[in-house]
Design an enzyme around this catalytic site. Structure first.
Site, short mmCIF file in Angstrom:
data_model
loop_
_atom_site.label_atom_id
_atom_site.label_comp_id
_atom_site.label_asym_id
_atom_site.label_seq_id
_atom_site.Cartn_x
_atom_site.Cartn_y
_atom_site.Cartn_z
N HIS A 9 -8.04 -5.17 4.15
CA HIS A 9 -7.31 -4.27 3.27
C HIS A 9 -8.20 -3.76 2.12
O HIS A 9 -7.87 -2.77 1.49
CB HIS A 9 -6.10 -5.00 2.69
CG HIS A 9 -4.83 -4.20 2.66
ND1 HIS A 9 -4.61 -3.07 3.42
CD2 HIS A 9 -3.69 -4.36 1.94
CE1 HIS A 9 -3.40 -2.59 3.18
NE2 HIS A 9 -2.83 -3.36 2.28
N ASN A 25 0.15 -1.38 -3.22
CA ASN A 25 1.38 -0.57 -3.15
C ASN A 25 1.70 0.16 -4.45
O ASN A 25 2.70 0.87 -4.54
CB ASN A 25 2.57 -1.43 -2.69
CG ASN A 25 2.86 -2.58 -3.63
OD1 ASN A 25 2.11 -2.83 -4.57
ND2 ASN A 25 3.95 -3.28 -3.38
N ASP A 77 -8.22 1.43 4.47
CA ASP A 77 -8.16 0.82 5.80
C ASP A 77 -7.10 1.51 6.64
O ASP A 77 -6.13 2.05 6.10
CB ASP A 77 -7.83 -0.68 5.67
CG ASP A 77 -6.48 -0.93 5.01
OD1 ASP A 77 -6.26 -0.43 3.88
OD2 ASP A 77 -5.63 -1.61 5.61
N ASN A 96 0.97 1.59 2.57
CA ASN A 96 1.66 1.57 1.28
C ASN A 96 0.85 2.15 0.13
O ASN A 96 1.41 2.72 -0.81
CB ASN A 96 2.13 0.15 0.94
CG ASN A 96 3.28 -0.28 1.83
OD1 ASN A 96 4.07 0.55 2.27
ND2 ASN A 96 3.37 -1.56 2.10
#
Length: 192
Positions: free
Chosen positions: A24, A71, A96, A117
């Site tokens: 991530h 997020n 990613d 997100n």
């Protein structure tokens, strides 16, 4: 890229030691490499982000790593682009992407969030998806492992072997957009 205004490159990831070297955080990893190539250093800002700025390939450039968690990436990206007067079409977001095999790089413009997100947060913050993206493939999980566990997981040894090459390709994609614009970069990068 419009003339005279600056260019922002935002790499997405999560702050904190537990997220270092996770899939991530590939956006952070590529931004660190881009900063090294541009001879720039990051400093903390009041907008929940680390920021580096300078001139690179004759463009005023702002590099940004949101420290707000994935997020909530939209807040620092929107605030700093407003502060530095950077247009939405001059923003590049590096992130990613589960829908691409590990290591594959794709350049995109004006595209939906695809369930990501961080991208959803940026689209919500601007009310538009009219920014540029460097999508970095992290592949889908094998077997029972869920998507969240996969993206928050560390790179496995086979991926670590390729990581330097993947990061260099991600930096090259950013440079291609900065130098020649997103359409030219898509034609160059998305062929492979």
């Amino acid at each position: 890229m419009s003339q005279n205004s600056g260019i922002m490159v935002a790499g997405l990831g999560n702050p904190g030691r537990e997220y270092v070297q996770t899939r991530h955080n590939i956006g952070f990893i590529i931004l660190d490499a881009l900063a090294t190539r541009a001879c720039l250093g990051f400093k903390n800002t009041r907008f929940q982000a680390q920021c580096a700025k300078g001139v690179f390939h004759q463009h005023r450039i702002v590099l940004l790593k949101p420290q707000s968690y994935m997020n909530r990436s939209g807040f620092p990206v929107q605030k700093l682009s407003s502060y530095y007067k950077i247009q939405l079409s001059d923003i590049i977001v590096v992130h990613d992407d589960l829908d691409l095999p590990f290591g594959r790089i794709r350049v995109a413009h004006n595209r939906g969030h695809g369930g990501h997100n961080g991208i959803r947060s940026i689209i919500d913050a601007f009310g538009s998806k009219g920014f540029n993206r460097v999508r970095v493939g992290v592949g889908r999980p094998h077997g029972e492992s869920g998507a969240v566990g996969h993206v928050l997981g560390k790179f496995v040894p086979g991926e670590m072997k390729q990581l330097e090459e993947v990061v260099a390709a991600g930096v090259d994609a950013c440079v291609a957009i900065i130098e020649n614009g997103v359409t030219s970069a898509m034609n160059l990068i998305n062929r492979g």
